[in-house]
Design a protein around this motif. Structure first.
Motif, mmCIF file in Angstrom:
data_model
loop_
_atom_site.group_PDB
_atom_site.id
_atom_site.type_symbol
_atom_site.label_atom_id
_atom_site.label_comp_id
_atom_site.label_asym_id
_atom_site.label_seq_id
_atom_site.Cartn_x
_atom_site.Cartn_y
_atom_site.Cartn_z
ATOM 1 N N ASP A 140 0.867 -1.169 0.000
ATOM 2 C CA ASP A 140 0.000 0.000 0.000
ATOM 3 C C ASP A 140 0.917 1.237 0.000
ATOM 4 O O ASP A 140 2.116 1.119 0.293
ATOM 5 N N GLY A 143 0.792 5.403 4.701
ATOM 6 C CA GLY A 143 0.834 4.641 5.954
ATOM 7 C C GLY A 143 1.671 3.370 5.850
ATOM 8 O O GLY A 143 1.756 2.600 6.797
ATOM 9 N N GLU A 151 -2.920 11.223 4.793
ATOM 10 C CA GLU A 151 -4.074 10.553 5.408
ATOM 11 C C GLU A 151 -4.664 11.443 6.511
ATOM 12 O O GLU A 151 -5.878 11.541 6.664
ATOM 13 N N ASP A 254 -0.351 -3.524 4.267
ATOM 14 C CA ASP A 254 -1.291 -2.389 4.309
ATOM 15 C C ASP A 254 -1.474 -1.977 5.771
ATOM 16 O O ASP A 254 -1.379 -2.802 6.680
ATOM 17 N N ASP A 255 -1.752 -0.681 5.985
ATOM 18 C CA ASP A 255 -1.969 -0.207 7.354
ATOM 19 C C ASP A 255 -3.443 -0.238 7.725
ATOM 20 O O ASP A 255 -3.784 -0.019 8.885
HETATM 21 MG MG MG Z 1 -2.804 3.109 3.716
#
Ligand code: MG
Length: 287
Positions: A140, A143, A151, A254-255
């Motif tokens: 991703d 993040g 974000e 991914d976060d």
């Molecule tokens: Mg992300």
């Protein structure tokens, strides 16, 4: 990038906890990823016998007394180059570590210490067992490779403010995120391999950024960092999981819990990065 610059960054340590690599005497969820890294190291060593492996791979165990048993398992799995260590990497100031753990607390601590880290799920069974193919890693963007600075604008001020922010700062690189160092290591490796071996390492950016509005800044940031990515997908509002199921990466970072949960449902081996605004609001995924 010149080979001198490539060499400057040196090898990276991939530290993986025991249950992710060997689970109940069987290959664990991280096995396909680790095996692919070992294959890349072997290929690199064939090309450059005098150079260090690009990746040092360490199995982290709580039970050092079982070292010989683990060594036997690793040898049986074709992982004899993996070293065995006490499970305490997360708090050590090692320069470049990717720490993979089933324990959210330990992965969170590793991120706070400045390492790359992610939580994996020992009970996941990816759709790619028994596949001995080239190393394939999906990331991703915000993040993960990038910080959560954009974000934060989106969450606190909304979509229009986010779009304006990205437009205003299009030529300013986004701050680095926790996994930047791993993509950098993979990119350095790609640059060191002769062109006929480039397919040995495949990297993907799979981000919810929009290709027309916010994608440009992401690509410009990678160019500023001098890191290459094999393919970039800007999925906007489309789901990531179905695309990832087609790519079938050895590991997807991914976060956001929602992306991780959906990818796992489709059998994509996933690693949840405990970092930033997204993780703080959603918390860790269920095992
Ligand atoms: Mg992300």
């Amino acid at each position: 990038m010149s080979s001198m610059e490539t060499n400057k960054r040196g090898p990276m340590t991939i530290a993986v906890s025991e249950i992710l690599l060997i689970n109940m005497e069987k290959p664990g969820v991280a096995f396909p990823f680790i095996k692919a890294l070992v294959n890349v190291n072997d290929h690199f060593h064939e090309l450059y016998p005098d150079s260090e492996f690009p990746f040092h791979i360490a199995l982290m165990t709580k039970n050092q007394a079982q070292k010989q048993r683990l060594r036997n398992h690793l040898n049986k799995l074709g992982l004899s180059q993996v070293s065995i260590h006490q499970d305490d990497y997360s708090s050590k100031p090692e320069p470049k570590v990717l720490y993979l753990s089933e324990d959210p607390g330990k992965a969170e601590e590793a991120i706070k210490t400045g390492h790359a880290a992610a939580i994996m799920f020992p009970n996941d069974m990816g759709n790619q067992w028994n596949e001995d193919r080239e190393l394939c890693v999906a990331f991703d963007g915000d993040g993960v490779l990038f910080s959560d600075e954009c974000e934060i604008v989106y969450v606190e001020e909304g979509m229009e403010a986010f779009k304006q922010n990205e437009k205003d700062k299009e030529d300013i690189a986004i701050e680095k995120g926790p996994l930047k160092c791993f993509l950098e290591a993979l990119s350095d490796l790609q640059n060191k391999l002769p062109s006929e071996s480039w397919s040995k390492v495949q990297t993907y950016l799979v981000t919810s950024r929009n290709p027309l509005i916010s994608g440009t800044r992401a690509l410009k940031t990678l160019t500023t960092w001098q890191v290459d990515i094999s393919q970039a997908f800007f999925v906007s509002r489309a789901p990531k999981a179905s695309l990832l199921a087609t790519i079938r990466p050895h590991i997807f970072f991914d976060d956001k819990r929602t992306h991780i949960d959906k990818a796992r449902e489709l059998g994509v081996i996933s690693a949840h990065v405990p970092y930033g605004k997204g993780y703080a609001t959603e918390g860790a995924c269920k095992k």
